[in-house]
Motif scaffolding. Structure first.
Motif, mmCIF file in Angstrom:
data_model
loop_
_atom_site.group_PDB
_atom_site.id
_atom_site.type_symbol
_atom_site.label_atom_id
_atom_site.label_comp_id
_atom_site.label_asym_id
_atom_site.label_seq_id
_atom_site.Cartn_x
_atom_site.Cartn_y
_atom_site.Cartn_z
ATOM 1 N N ASP A 77 0.747 -1.230 -0.123
ATOM 2 C CA ASP A 77 0.176 -0.128 0.096
ATOM 3 C C ASP A 77 0.622 1.420 -0.068
ATOM 4 O O ASP A 77 0.380 2.292 0.111
ATOM 5 C CB ASP A 77 -0.904 -0.101 1.204
ATOM 6 N N HIS A 111 -9.500 1.250 -2.660
ATOM 7 C CA HIS A 111 -8.184 1.473 -1.939
ATOM 8 C C HIS A 111 -8.345 2.409 -0.675
ATOM 9 O O HIS A 111 -7.974 2.537 0.395
ATOM 10 C CB HIS A 111 -6.736 1.842 -2.822
ATOM 11 N N ARG A 112 -9.046 3.709 -0.944
ATOM 12 C CA ARG A 112 -9.042 4.720 -0.181
ATOM 13 C C ARG A 112 -9.885 4.235 1.097
ATOM 14 O O ARG A 112 -9.892 4.918 2.251
ATOM 15 C CB ARG A 112 -9.613 5.946 -0.776
ATOM 16 N N ARG A 113 -10.550 3.440 0.622
ATOM 17 C CA ARG A 113 -11.902 2.861 1.840
ATOM 18 C C ARG A 113 -11.236 1.582 2.452
ATOM 19 O O ARG A 113 -11.803 1.158 3.309
ATOM 20 C CB ARG A 113 -13.075 2.763 1.049
ATOM 21 N N GLY A 114 -10.170 1.192 2.174
ATOM 22 C CA GLY A 114 -9.387 0.126 2.860
ATOM 23 C C GLY A 114 -9.750 -1.201 2.324
ATOM 24 O O GLY A 114 -9.642 -2.339 2.840
ATOM 25 N N HIS A 115 -10.514 -1.239 0.995
ATOM 26 C CA HIS A 115 -11.000 -2.650 0.461
ATOM 27 C C HIS A 115 -10.142 -2.993 -0.743
ATOM 28 O O HIS A 115 -10.611 -3.857 -1.619
ATOM 29 C CB HIS A 115 -12.302 -2.472 0.064
ATOM 30 N N HIS A 117 -5.797 -3.341 -1.866
ATOM 31 C CA HIS A 117 -4.438 -3.290 -1.501
ATOM 32 C C HIS A 117 -3.451 -3.680 -2.754
ATOM 33 O O HIS A 117 -3.702 -4.365 -3.682
ATOM 34 C CB HIS A 117 -4.159 -4.155 -0.306
ATOM 35 N N VAL A 207 -7.536 -8.876 8.519
ATOM 36 C CA VAL A 207 -6.840 -7.898 8.726
ATOM 37 C C VAL A 207 -5.790 -7.849 7.382
ATOM 38 O O VAL A 207 -4.791 -8.635 7.795
ATOM 39 C CB VAL A 207 -6.434 -7.353 10.062
ATOM 40 N N LYS A 210 -0.106 -4.222 6.732
ATOM 41 C CA LYS A 210 0.464 -3.151 5.719
ATOM 42 C C LYS A 210 1.815 -2.611 6.311
ATOM 43 O O LYS A 210 2.479 -1.617 5.292
ATOM 44 C CB LYS A 210 -0.457 -1.909 5.738
ATOM 45 N N SER A 224 0.170 -3.160 13.377
ATOM 46 C CA SER A 224 -1.077 -3.532 12.460
ATOM 47 C C SER A 224 -1.888 -4.465 13.399
ATOM 48 O O SER A 224 -1.621 -5.076 14.148
ATOM 49 C CB SER A 224 -0.710 -4.571 11.337
#
Length: 237
Positions: A77, A111-115, A117, A207, A210, A224
Protein backbone atom coordinates in the motif's frame (compact mmCIF):
# COMPACT_ATOMS: atom_id res chain seq x y z
CA UNK A 1 -5.95 -13.68 -16.97
CA UNK A 2 -9.50 -12.80 -17.97
CA UNK A 3 -11.55 -15.22 -20.05
CA UNK A 4 -13.94 -13.50 -22.51
CA UNK A 5 -16.01 -16.72 -22.70
CA UNK A 6 -17.14 -16.08 -19.13
CA UNK A 7 -18.79 -12.72 -19.91
CA UNK A 8 -22.35 -12.49 -18.56
CA UNK A 9 -23.66 -8.91 -18.70
CA UNK A 10 -22.57 -5.46 -19.85
CA UNK A 11 -22.82 -2.07 -18.18
CA UNK A 12 -21.48 1.43 -18.75
CA UNK A 13 -18.63 1.88 -16.27
CA UNK A 14 -19.77 5.43 -15.55
CA UNK A 15 -22.88 4.08 -13.79
CA UNK A 16 -20.93 1.83 -11.42
CA UNK A 17 -20.18 3.02 -7.89
CA UNK A 18 -17.69 1.61 -5.37
CA UNK A 19 -20.65 0.20 -3.42
CA UNK A 20 -21.92 -1.66 -6.50
CA UNK A 21 -18.43 -3.03 -7.09
CA UNK A 22 -18.16 -4.34 -3.52
CA UNK A 23 -21.60 -5.96 -3.78
CA UNK A 24 -20.56 -7.70 -6.99
CA UNK A 25 -17.46 -9.18 -5.36
CA UNK A 26 -19.50 -10.36 -2.37
CA UNK A 27 -21.74 -12.23 -4.84
CA UNK A 28 -18.78 -13.76 -6.66
CA UNK A 29 -18.93 -11.49 -9.72
CA UNK A 30 -16.06 -9.35 -11.00
CA UNK A 31 -15.69 -6.69 -13.76
CA UNK A 32 -13.55 -6.26 -16.84
CA UNK A 33 -13.42 -4.09 -19.94
CA UNK A 34 -12.67 -5.38 -23.43
CA UNK A 35 -9.88 -2.84 -23.82
CA UNK A 36 -8.29 0.12 -22.05
CA UNK A 37 -10.27 2.64 -24.13
CA UNK A 38 -13.62 0.79 -23.91
CA UNK A 39 -15.99 2.32 -21.31
CA UNK A 40 -18.22 -0.78 -21.24
CA UNK A 41 -17.84 -3.10 -18.25
CA UNK A 42 -18.56 -6.80 -18.51
CA UNK A 43 -19.61 -8.63 -15.36
CA UNK A 44 -17.95 -12.05 -15.11
CA UNK A 45 -19.30 -15.06 -13.23
CA UNK A 46 -17.36 -18.09 -14.49
CA UNK A 47 -18.64 -21.65 -14.15
CA UNK A 48 -15.26 -22.66 -12.73
CA UNK A 49 -13.13 -20.42 -10.52
CA UNK A 50 -9.40 -20.24 -9.95
CA UNK A 51 -8.07 -20.04 -6.40
CA UNK A 52 -4.75 -20.54 -4.65
CA UNK A 53 -5.28 -22.52 -1.42
CA UNK A 54 -3.33 -20.52 1.14
CA UNK A 55 -2.35 -23.63 3.07
CA UNK A 56 -0.91 -25.26 -0.07
CA UNK A 57 0.88 -22.31 -1.64
CA UNK A 58 3.94 -23.61 -3.46
CA UNK A 59 7.16 -21.62 -3.92
CA UNK A 60 9.85 -23.08 -6.19
CA UNK A 61 13.21 -23.40 -4.45
CA UNK A 62 14.93 -20.91 -6.75
CA UNK A 63 12.25 -18.28 -6.13
CA UNK A 64 12.39 -18.84 -2.36
CA UNK A 65 16.12 -18.17 -2.56
CA UNK A 66 15.50 -14.97 -4.51
CA UNK A 67 12.87 -13.90 -1.98
CA UNK A 68 15.31 -14.30 0.90
CA UNK A 69 18.28 -12.78 -0.90
CA UNK A 70 17.37 -9.13 -0.36
CA UNK A 71 17.54 -8.41 -4.09
CA UNK A 72 14.13 -6.78 -3.87
CA UNK A 73 12.55 -4.57 -1.22
CA UNK A 74 8.87 -5.20 -0.57
CA UNK A 75 6.14 -2.88 0.65
CA UNK A 76 2.35 -2.87 0.84
CA UNK A 77 0.00 0.00 0.00
CA UNK A 78 2.91 2.38 -0.55
CA UNK A 79 2.22 2.99 -4.26
CA UNK A 80 -1.24 1.65 -5.07
CA UNK A 81 -1.96 4.15 -7.85
CA UNK A 82 1.40 3.48 -9.52
CA UNK A 83 0.87 -0.27 -9.33
CA UNK A 84 -2.58 -0.28 -10.91
CA UNK A 85 -1.49 2.08 -13.67
CA UNK A 86 1.50 -0.14 -14.40
CA UNK A 87 -0.87 -3.12 -14.55
CA UNK A 88 -2.94 -1.21 -17.12
CA UNK A 89 0.01 -0.33 -19.35
CA UNK A 90 0.32 -2.05 -22.72
CA UNK A 91 3.53 -4.00 -23.31
CA UNK A 92 4.99 -6.03 -26.16
CA UNK A 93 3.82 -9.21 -24.46
CA UNK A 94 0.43 -7.74 -23.51
CA UNK A 95 -0.57 -5.13 -26.14
CA UNK A 96 -4.08 -4.68 -24.68
CA UNK A 97 -5.36 -4.73 -21.11
CA UNK A 98 -8.79 -5.02 -19.50
CA UNK A 99 -8.31 -2.05 -17.13
CA UNK A 100 -9.98 1.11 -18.41
CA UNK A 101 -9.79 4.55 -16.72
CA UNK A 102 -13.18 4.08 -15.05
CA UNK A 103 -12.12 0.81 -13.40
CA UNK A 104 -8.82 2.33 -12.33
CA UNK A 105 -10.75 5.13 -10.62
CA UNK A 106 -13.13 2.66 -8.95
CA UNK A 107 -10.31 0.51 -7.57
CA UNK A 108 -8.61 3.67 -6.34
CA UNK A 109 -11.79 4.55 -4.45
CA UNK A 110 -11.85 1.07 -2.90
CA UNK A 111 -8.22 1.49 -1.86
CA UNK A 112 -8.99 4.74 -0.10
CA UNK A 113 -11.78 2.94 1.76
CA UNK A 114 -9.48 0.12 2.82
CA UNK A 115 -10.96 -2.47 0.45
CA UNK A 116 -8.15 -2.66 -2.11
CA UNK A 117 -4.47 -3.26 -1.45
CA UNK A 118 -1.22 -3.44 -3.34
CA UNK A 119 2.12 -5.13 -2.85
CA UNK A 120 5.13 -3.37 -4.38
CA UNK A 121 8.49 -4.75 -5.44
CA UNK A 122 11.40 -2.28 -5.50
CA UNK A 123 14.93 -2.56 -6.84
CA UNK A 124 17.47 0.22 -6.30
CA UNK A 125 14.62 2.56 -5.43
CA UNK A 126 12.65 1.80 -8.60
CA UNK A 127 9.21 0.22 -8.69
CA UNK A 128 9.84 -2.90 -10.78
CA UNK A 129 6.84 -5.07 -9.99
CA UNK A 130 3.70 -5.48 -7.98
CA UNK A 131 0.11 -6.57 -7.78
CA UNK A 132 -3.21 -5.39 -6.38
CA UNK A 133 -6.55 -6.84 -5.40
CA UNK A 134 -9.77 -6.35 -3.50
CA UNK A 135 -10.20 -7.33 0.16
CA UNK A 136 -13.55 -8.15 1.76
CA UNK A 137 -13.90 -10.15 4.95
CA UNK A 138 -11.55 -13.12 4.78
CA UNK A 139 -11.29 -13.08 0.98
CA UNK A 140 -8.69 -11.43 -1.22
CA UNK A 141 -9.58 -11.13 -4.90
CA UNK A 142 -6.36 -10.90 -6.90
CA UNK A 143 -6.84 -8.59 -9.87
CA UNK A 144 -3.65 -7.93 -11.79
CA UNK A 145 0.13 -7.85 -11.54
CA UNK A 146 3.04 -6.42 -13.51
CA UNK A 147 6.77 -6.99 -13.75
CA UNK A 148 9.62 -4.88 -15.08
CA UNK A 149 12.38 -7.14 -13.72
CA UNK A 150 12.84 -10.90 -13.58
CA UNK A 151 10.82 -12.46 -10.73
CA UNK A 152 9.52 -9.07 -9.54
CA UNK A 153 5.82 -9.99 -9.74
CA UNK A 154 6.46 -13.52 -8.45
CA UNK A 155 8.16 -12.14 -5.36
CA UNK A 156 5.19 -9.82 -4.86
CA UNK A 157 2.85 -12.83 -4.93
CA UNK A 158 4.94 -14.62 -2.30
CA UNK A 159 4.78 -11.52 -0.13
CA UNK A 160 1.02 -11.24 -0.65
CA UNK A 161 0.46 -14.79 0.54
CA UNK A 162 2.62 -14.18 3.64
CA UNK A 163 0.52 -11.17 4.52
CA UNK A 164 -2.79 -12.92 3.85
CA UNK A 165 -1.77 -15.79 6.12
CA UNK A 166 -0.76 -13.35 8.84
CA UNK A 167 -4.01 -11.40 8.49
CA UNK A 168 -6.35 -14.37 8.84
CA UNK A 169 -7.55 -14.68 5.23
CA UNK A 170 -8.97 -18.00 4.04
CA UNK A 171 -9.61 -17.37 0.32
CA UNK A 172 -7.25 -16.12 -2.39
CA UNK A 173 -9.30 -15.78 -5.56
CA UNK A 174 -7.29 -15.76 -8.81
CA UNK A 175 -10.46 -15.82 -10.97
CA UNK A 176 -8.90 -18.09 -13.59
CA UNK A 177 -6.04 -20.57 -13.58
CA UNK A 178 -3.06 -19.94 -15.84
CA UNK A 179 0.10 -21.98 -16.33
CA UNK A 180 1.95 -19.27 -14.41
CA UNK A 181 -0.36 -19.58 -11.39
CA UNK A 182 -0.40 -23.38 -11.51
CA UNK A 183 3.27 -23.32 -10.50
CA UNK A 184 2.19 -21.75 -7.21
CA UNK A 185 -0.52 -24.30 -6.51
CA UNK A 186 -3.54 -22.65 -8.17
CA UNK A 187 -6.50 -24.94 -8.74
CA UNK A 188 -9.88 -24.68 -10.42
CA UNK A 189 -13.07 -25.37 -8.48
CA UNK A 190 -16.74 -25.51 -9.53
CA UNK A 191 -18.87 -22.42 -9.07
CA UNK A 192 -20.92 -24.03 -6.28
CA UNK A 193 -17.79 -24.88 -4.29
CA UNK A 194 -16.43 -21.39 -4.84
CA UNK A 195 -19.68 -19.88 -3.55
CA UNK A 196 -19.44 -22.07 -0.43
CA UNK A 197 -15.90 -20.89 0.27
CA UNK A 198 -16.82 -17.28 -0.51
CA UNK A 199 -19.77 -17.37 1.91
CA UNK A 200 -17.49 -18.63 4.67
CA UNK A 201 -14.86 -15.97 3.91
CA UNK A 202 -17.47 -13.18 4.01
CA UNK A 203 -18.26 -14.09 7.62
CA UNK A 204 -14.69 -13.41 8.76
CA UNK A 205 -12.92 -10.17 9.65
CA UNK A 206 -9.40 -10.55 8.29
CA UNK A 207 -6.92 -7.67 8.54
CA UNK A 208 -4.51 -6.87 5.70
CA UNK A 209 -1.07 -6.26 7.31
CA UNK A 210 0.38 -3.07 5.87
CA UNK A 211 3.54 -2.52 7.92
CA UNK A 212 6.91 -2.93 6.26
CA UNK A 213 8.64 -6.29 6.24
CA UNK A 214 12.10 -7.12 4.98
CA UNK A 215 12.36 -9.72 2.22
CA UNK A 216 12.56 -13.13 3.86
CA UNK A 217 11.77 -11.68 7.30
CA UNK A 218 9.39 -13.34 9.72
CA UNK A 219 7.82 -10.43 11.57
CA UNK A 220 5.81 -7.34 10.80
CA UNK A 221 6.93 -4.10 12.36
CA UNK A 222 4.59 -1.73 14.08
CA UNK A 223 1.02 -2.06 15.20
CA UNK A 224 -1.13 -3.54 12.45
CA UNK A 225 -4.29 -5.15 13.78
CA UNK A 226 -2.77 -8.64 13.62
CA UNK A 227 0.89 -7.81 13.48
CA UNK A 228 3.40 -10.27 14.81
CA UNK A 229 4.75 -13.59 13.65
CA UNK A 230 4.30 -14.37 9.98
CA UNK A 231 4.37 -17.94 8.79
CA UNK A 232 7.38 -18.48 6.49
CA UNK A 233 6.41 -19.65 3.01
CA UNK A 234 7.44 -23.23 2.33
CA UNK A 235 9.25 -24.19 -0.84
CA UNK A 236 9.97 -27.32 -2.82
CA UNK A 237 12.34 -28.12 -5.61
Amino acid sequence: MRDPAAIDEDEDARTITPEILLTAYRLGVFPMAEAHDDPTIHWINPKHRGIIPLDRFHVPRSLAKTFRSGRFALTADEAFDRVIRACAEATEIRPSTWLNPQLIELYGALHRRGHAHSVETWQDGRLVGGLYGVSIGGAFFGESMFSRATDASKVALVELVRRLRAGGYVLLDTQFVTSHLTRFGAIEIPQAEYQRRLHHAMMLNAVFPKDGVQPGGTTLAGGSGRSGSMQPVSHTS
